[in-house]
Design a protein around this motif. Structure first.
Motif: not given
Length: 332
Positions: A187-193, A231-240, A312-315, A317-324
């Motif tokens: 389930a996590f791997e699906s959410a990560r994708e 998140f950075q590794e998976w494509g989200l630009d998190v400010i440093v 992790y999968a649940a979190q 999913e919520e972050l993905t919805a916010a990004i979208e």
């Protein structure tokens, strides 16, 4: 913690040893001799003549082990378990609770339980395991005298941490390739994708992880927050942030007058104090200067507590919805 481990509590059944270098395959050791071996987060190999059964764990570590069916006899937490966002839904029924305040553990009660093993995260910055870090009261640190403390290290990825607990659970007899743990991983791997796809669809989107409190606007440093590194590794630009605090580099602390120093498209609030931290920022006159906040582009961030694939999968999913939903042109 650079000392060799010895078991000091009377009545412990296992003879443990820790070595500062070298390792052995825990599966082979267990299969061939019935002995137990685990390479812990501090780089040492811990061994015993028998597989440990009486385990006391930090509550987050307990959740990780329990996902694979390893149930500790006692846990200690950083705060009231019922209020901890990272422990919602974890069934501690039948498990002794020996601490619900950070830095305070009932070592006398722990000693009565005669543990074979203590389990918690290893924190490389502090060079200590959860429960014996700097700032923990000295009486509580005596839990280290009852049994060896082991656990995977906090590092560059929550996935590594979760897999480290899977390795530990397997060494303790769990079947990590089947059952609920395997289902949670799928389930996590699906959410990560899905998360990666959403981030790729918003290439200009920036995010900032924050934890406003009292008179400080704290900005998280991804280097010390493995979920943000993921998140950075998976494509989200998190400010440093440019200037982490010298004495505690997990954050850059800004005054609220300077809260607009960084202008992300998406604001991520530390969910351990949410919505209190949101309300703290909302009450500041300068809150409207943060474009993402003014545009209501914010969500929560699972700060420093993720230990299971289920969570992790649940979190994600919520972050993905916010990004979208987010407009990637707000912060620019």
């Amino acid at each position: 913690m650079n000392r060799r481990v010895s078991v000091l509590a009377a009545g412990l059944a296992l003879a443990f040893a820790a070595t500062a270098c070298g390792s052995s395959d825990s599966d082979d050791a267990n299969a061939d001799t019935g002995a137990w071996s685990y390479v812990s987060g501090d780089g040492k190999t811990y061994e015993a003549d028998e597989v440990p059964e009486r385990i006391i764990a930090h509550a987050y570590a307990a959740a990780a082990l329990m996902e694979h069916g390893i149930k500790p006899i006692a846990v200690y937490a950083d705060g009231p378990i019922k209020d901890d966002v990272g422990l919602q839904g974890v069934d501690f029924d039948g498990i002794e609770v020996i601490g619900e305040t950070w830095g305070k553990i009932d070592v006398e009660k722990a000693a009565e339980l005669k543990p074979d093993l203590i389990v918690g995260d290893y924190w490389p910055v502090e060079k200590a395991y959860s429960g014996v870090e700097d700032g923990v009261e000295e009486a509580s640190k005596r839990i280290a005298e009852l049994a060896p403390i082991v656990g995977p290290a906090q590092g560059d990825s929550i996935v590594d941490l979760i897999e480290g607990y899977a390795d530990l659970a397997e060494s303790l007899g769990a079947d990590v390739d089947g059952g609920s743990g395997a289902d949670a991983k799928a389930a996590f791997e699906s959410a990560r994708e899905a998360f990666s796809e959403a981030a790729a669809a918003k290439p200009g989107l920036t995010a900032l992880a924050v934890g406003p409190y009292d008179d400080t606007y704290a900005v998280a440093v991804p280097k010390y927050a493995p979920e943000l590194l993921d998140f950075q590794e998976w494509g989200l630009d998190v400010i440093v942030p440019e200037k982490p605090d010298a004495d505690f580099p997990y954050w850059q602390s800004l005054s609220f007058e300077n809260a607009d120093t960084y202008q992300p498209d998406l604001l991520l609030f530390d969910d351990r104090n949410y919505p209190g931290n949101f309300e703290t920022l909302e009450a500041q006159p300068t809150a409207s200067h943060i474009k993402a906040f003014a545009a209501e582009q914010y969500t929560e961030w699972p700060a420093y507590w993720l230990h299971t694939y289920t969570d992790y999968a649940a979190q994600l999913e919520e972050l993905t919805a916010a990004i979208e939903k987010a407009d990637p042109n707000i912060g620019s």
